[in-house]
Design a protein around this motif. Structure first.
Motif, PDB file in Angstrom:
ATOM      1  N   UNK A 351     -15.946   3.183 -17.979  1.00  0.00           N
ATOM      2  CA  UNK A 351     -14.967   4.153 -18.480  1.00  0.00           C
ATOM      3  C   UNK A 351     -15.667   5.368 -19.081  1.00  0.00           C
ATOM      4  N   UNK A 352     -16.685   5.115 -19.914  1.00  0.00           N
ATOM      5  CA  UNK A 352     -17.387   6.227 -20.538  1.00  0.00           C
ATOM      6  C   UNK A 352     -18.066   7.122 -19.523  1.00  0.00           C
ATOM      7  N   UNK A 353     -18.761   6.503 -18.560  1.00  0.00           N
ATOM      8  CA  UNK A 353     -19.438   7.285 -17.521  1.00  0.00           C
ATOM      9  C   UNK A 353     -18.421   8.042 -16.676  1.00  0.00           C
ATOM     10  N   UNK A 354     -17.293   7.376 -16.366  1.00  0.00           N
ATOM     11  CA  UNK A 354     -16.262   8.032 -15.569  1.00  0.00           C
ATOM     12  C   UNK A 354     -15.714   9.284 -16.237  1.00  0.00           C
ATOM     13  N   UNK A 355     -15.562   9.249 -17.568  1.00  0.00           N
ATOM     14  CA  UNK A 355     -15.082  10.423 -18.290  1.00  0.00           C
ATOM     15  C   UNK A 355     -16.165  11.501 -18.365  1.00  0.00           C
ATOM     16  N   UNK A 356     -17.371  11.106 -18.734  1.00  0.00           N
ATOM     17  CA  UNK A 356     -18.454  12.086 -18.895  1.00  0.00           C
ATOM     18  C   UNK A 356     -18.834  12.735 -17.570  1.00  0.00           C
ATOM     19  N   UNK A 357     -18.753  11.985 -16.489  1.00  0.00           N
ATOM     20  CA  UNK A 357     -19.107  12.524 -15.178  1.00  0.00           C
ATOM     21  C   UNK A 357     -18.236  13.717 -14.807  1.00  0.00           C
ATOM     22  N   UNK A 358     -16.977  13.685 -15.224  1.00  0.00           N
ATOM     23  CA  UNK A 358     -16.051  14.757 -14.861  1.00  0.00           C
ATOM     24  C   UNK A 358     -16.206  16.004 -15.731  1.00  0.00           C
ATOM     25  N   UNK A 359     -16.796  15.842 -16.919  1.00  0.00           N
ATOM     26  CA  UNK A 359     -16.799  16.933 -17.895  1.00  0.00           C
ATOM     27  C   UNK A 359     -17.394  18.244 -17.376  1.00  0.00           C
ATOM     28  N   UNK A 360     -18.539  18.223 -16.664  1.00  0.00           N
ATOM     29  CA  UNK A 360     -19.099  19.502 -16.205  1.00  0.00           C
ATOM     30  C   UNK A 360     -18.383  20.085 -14.991  1.00  0.00           C
ATOM     31  N   UNK A 361     -17.426  19.362 -14.424  1.00  0.00           N
ATOM     32  CA  UNK A 361     -16.830  19.779 -13.144  1.00  0.00           C
ATOM     33  C   UNK A 361     -15.328  20.012 -13.309  1.00  0.00           C
ATOM     34  N   UNK A 362     -14.987  21.059 -14.041  1.00  0.00           N
ATOM     35  CA  UNK A 362     -13.581  21.356 -14.281  1.00  0.00           C
ATOM     36  C   UNK A 362     -13.111  22.576 -13.482  1.00  0.00           C
ATOM     37  N   UNK A 363     -13.823  22.887 -12.432  1.00  0.00           N
ATOM     38  CA  UNK A 363     -13.380  23.951 -11.525  1.00  0.00           C
ATOM     39  C   UNK A 363     -12.485  23.381 -10.444  1.00  0.00           C
ATOM     40  N   UNK A 364     -12.353  24.119  -9.350  1.00  0.00           N
ATOM     41  CA  UNK A 364     -11.507  23.645  -8.252  1.00  0.00           C
ATOM     42  C   UNK A 364     -12.236  23.698  -6.910  1.00  0.00           C
ATOM     43  N   UNK A 365     -13.575  23.653  -6.951  1.00  0.00           N
ATOM     44  CA  UNK A 365     -14.343  23.607  -5.709  1.00  0.00           C
ATOM     45  C   UNK A 365     -14.269  22.202  -5.117  1.00  0.00           C
ATOM     46  N   UNK A 366     -14.756  22.073  -3.898  1.00  0.00           N
ATOM     47  CA  UNK A 366     -14.775  20.761  -3.269  1.00  0.00           C
ATOM     48  C   UNK A 366     -15.600  19.761  -4.059  1.00  0.00           C
ATOM     49  N   UNK A 367     -16.734  20.228  -4.590  1.00  0.00           N
ATOM     50  CA  UNK A 367     -17.574  19.345  -5.397  1.00  0.00           C
ATOM     51  C   UNK A 367     -16.838  18.889  -6.654  1.00  0.00           C
ATOM     52  N   UNK A 368     -16.175  19.832  -7.318  1.00  0.00           N
ATOM     53  CA  UNK A 368     -15.426  19.492  -8.532  1.00  0.00           C
ATOM     54  C   UNK A 368     -14.366  18.435  -8.245  1.00  0.00           C
ATOM     55  N   UNK A 369     -13.628  18.626  -7.157  1.00  0.00           N
ATOM     56  CA  UNK A 369     -12.566  17.679  -6.818  1.00  0.00           C
ATOM     57  C   UNK A 369     -13.138  16.316  -6.457  1.00  0.00           C
ATOM     58  N   UNK A 370     -14.262  16.307  -5.735  1.00  0.00           N
ATOM     59  CA  UNK A 370     -14.895  15.050  -5.370  1.00  0.00           C
ATOM     60  C   UNK A 370     -15.393  14.290  -6.585  1.00  0.00           C
ATOM     61  N   UNK A 371     -15.995  15.006  -7.527  1.00  0.00           N
ATOM     62  CA  UNK A 371     -16.477  14.362  -8.755  1.00  0.00           C
ATOM     63  C   UNK A 371     -15.312  13.807  -9.559  1.00  0.00           C
ATOM     64  N   UNK A 372     -14.182  14.510  -9.571  1.00  0.00           N
ATOM     65  CA  UNK A 372     -12.998  14.004 -10.274  1.00  0.00           C
ATOM     66  C   UNK A 372     -12.564  12.663  -9.704  1.00  0.00           C
ATOM     67  N   UNK A 373     -12.545  12.558  -8.382  1.00  0.00           N
ATOM     68  CA  UNK A 373     -12.144  11.296  -7.738  1.00  0.00           C
ATOM     69  C   UNK A 373     -13.113  10.175  -8.105  1.00  0.00           C
ATOM     70  N   UNK A 374     -14.402  10.449  -8.031  1.00  0.00           N
ATOM     71  CA  UNK A 374     -15.409   9.427  -8.358  1.00  0.00           C
ATOM     72  C   UNK A 374     -15.293   9.022  -9.833  1.00  0.00           C
ATOM     73  N   UNK A 375     -15.138  10.016 -10.706  1.00  0.00           N
ATOM     74  CA  UNK A 375     -15.034   9.717 -12.132  1.00  0.00           C
ATOM     75  C   UNK A 375     -13.804   8.893 -12.460  1.00  0.00           C
ATOM     76  N   UNK A 376     -12.668   9.237 -11.868  1.00  0.00           N
ATOM     77  CA  UNK A 376     -11.451   8.475 -12.108  1.00  0.00           C
ATOM     78  C   UNK A 376     -11.549   7.062 -11.543  1.00  0.00           C
ATOM     79  N   UNK A 377     -12.207   6.920 -10.410  1.00  0.00           N
ATOM     80  CA  UNK A 377     -12.372   5.594  -9.821  1.00  0.00           C
ATOM     81  C   UNK A 377     -13.223   4.713 -10.737  1.00  0.00           C
TER      82      UNK A 377
END
Length: 467
Positions: A351-377
């Motif tokens: 849970x902690x890693x999933x939240x922290x992983x998303x923190x630097x990627x709050x844009x809307x690029x493909x990378x940002x969206x992909x990291x959001x999916x991985x972090x939420x998973x």
């Protein structure tokens, strides 16, 4: 959100095996109560636009439900024992259905928050009462265990369904539909329970711990007020400082009341002599602090920062919610083999890693969206490892005669954590200049809190369950 740990009370044996329809009716009521903890998340921007409320108002809409739900769970268990689980469950169903229908017509923030507070109280009535009916209806221990397992599996289903159903209803009908959906669900559950549920015996219990109950409500309400209103009214302002002082005084009254109440105590303080019990409550609070806080923050960010529709925001949460619908079955077996410590600690790390992983990627690029999916998973699998393990850790740390109170205390602690998560991470959002910055810092705070939870779980929970 609650768990199967509450299934510990043993009821008088019955000869006949209950109809499967009864379990469906009871589980439907439980599902409805848990659904209301998450379904409102993706509807928050729509509520904001309709009722013209800001961030603090949305925090009250979310926390109104969890404050009374958390504070009244233990008292609801007392009422269920004293008046009979069947009767209390039916009362709760009627209240929940009626209040939900009225909530759909709310035309102001004050009315909606008041109704959310009342809904939390009705939900608290239904939770222990539904379990009391199940444990009374199933005489065979194996049948009872299976029934409770199926009932408890609703936890993951409700978490998975909440954002998706809320998004679909908000987009297609409007935010008021997220409350209207409870009306037919409550009616179906009521008819089934009224026709098929057996009468549950009434137990002789000590008097209700009024002082402890009132001080618990005041403590949580005052603390939530201070945290939610602090950014707008000023942290040094009289109302906010007064709320913090009131919370501290009410907490002291609660401790004193529980010390004097002895057998009538809502939460006997001797239970805290068990390190495993104290740890389970602490990490249960941290778990829901992170989970509810993240749902609140990301629901707003997905719709206001990334401009998702309500339905798209609900779909965006599927990587988080889907693991909670199936992985707890595996976790339960794993805990049975190796104990709760490692699964709980591993879950908090995820849970902690999933939240922290998303923190630097709050844009809307493909990378940002992909990291959001991985972090939420990662976060979703973490939830599905941690929460069942906490249930086992609590159950193995209290005497059998206090197991019901222990389960209620764990659920209360988790709901307190949910309220604090929304309040505290809401403060972080308020202190930030942009939605992206606020989301980034909220994810950092939530992620670090969850990693701290992994340390507490590793050092405080047992390595194997009690035999």
């Amino acid at each position: 959100m609650s768990t199967q740990a509450e299934a510990v009370s043993v009821a008088p044996a019955r000869i006949e095996k209950p109809s499967a329809t009864l379990l469906i009716g009871l589980s439907l009521g439980y599902f409805m109560v848990l659904l209301d903890t998450t379904i409102v998340a993706v509807a928050l921007p729509a509520i904001s636009g309709s009722l013209h409320v800001g961030l603090s108002g949305l925090q009250w809409v979310t926390n109104g439900y969890t404050i009374t739900f958390a504070a009244l769970l233990l008292t609801a268990g007392w009422l269920s024992d004293r008046l009979g689980g069947r009767r209390v469950f039916l009362y709760g169903l009627v209240a929940f259905g009626v209040l939900s229908g009225i909530s759909a017509a709310a035309d102001s923030l004050g009315a909606l928050v008041a109704l959310r507070l009342a809904l939390g109280a009705a939900g608290a009535l239904m939770l222990p009462a539904s379990l009391a009916v199940i444990t009374n209806a199933y005489s065979d221990p194996a049948d009872r265990a299976r029934a409770v397992g199926n009932w408890a599996a609703i936890t993951g289903v409700a978490l998975a369904a909440g954002p998706l159903v809320g998004g679909a209803l908000t987009d297609s009908v409007g935010w008021r539909a997220i409350f209207l959906i409870n009306v037919p669900l409550a009616l179906i559950s009521f008819v089934i329970t009224l026709r098929l549920a057996p009468e549950t015996p009434r137990k002789q219990r000590s008097g209700l711990d009024i002082t402890g109950q009132l001080s618990a409500v005041v403590t949580l309400g005052a603390l939530s007020y201070a945290l939610i209103e602090g950014p707008d009214k000023g942290w040094g302002g009289g109302p906010v400082v007064g709320a913090f002082v009131l919370a501290a005084l009410a907490a002291a009254v609660f401790v004193a009341a529980e010390s004097r109440a002895k057998d009538a105590a809502m939460l006997p303080l001797r239970m805290f002599r068990s390190r495993g019990f104290s740890t389970a409550l602490g990490v249960g609070l941290i778990a829901n602090f992170g989970l509810s806080g993240l749902l609140f923050v990301l629901s707003l960010f997905f719709q206001e920062g990334r401009h998702y529709s309500s339905l798209s925001a609900g779909l965006a949460f599927l990587p988080l919610t889907l693991p909670t619908a199936f992985n707890p079955i595996y976790t339960g077996r794993l805990v049975g083999r190796i104990g709760p410590r490692r699964p709980a600690a591993f879950g908090f790390v995820l849970m902690g890693v999933g939240a922290l992983l998303q923190a630097p990627f709050t844009g809307d690029s493909g990378l940002d969206l992909g990291i959001t999916v991985v972090g939420l998973l990662a976060f979703g699998f973490g939830v599905s490892f941690a929460l069942p393990a906490l249930v086992a850790g609590m159950a193995s740390s209290v005497p059998a005669d206090l197991a019901g109170i222990g389960a209620g205390a764990l659920n209360s602690a988790r709901q307190v954590g949910a309220s604090l998560g929304v309040a505290v991470l809401g403060v972080v959002l308020n202190l930030s200049s942009t939605s992206a910055d606020g989301t980034r810092w909220a994810l950092v705070v939530g992620g670090l809190s969850l990693l701290f939870g992994s340390v507490v779980a590793w050092t405080g929970l047992k390595g194997r369950t009690a035999s």
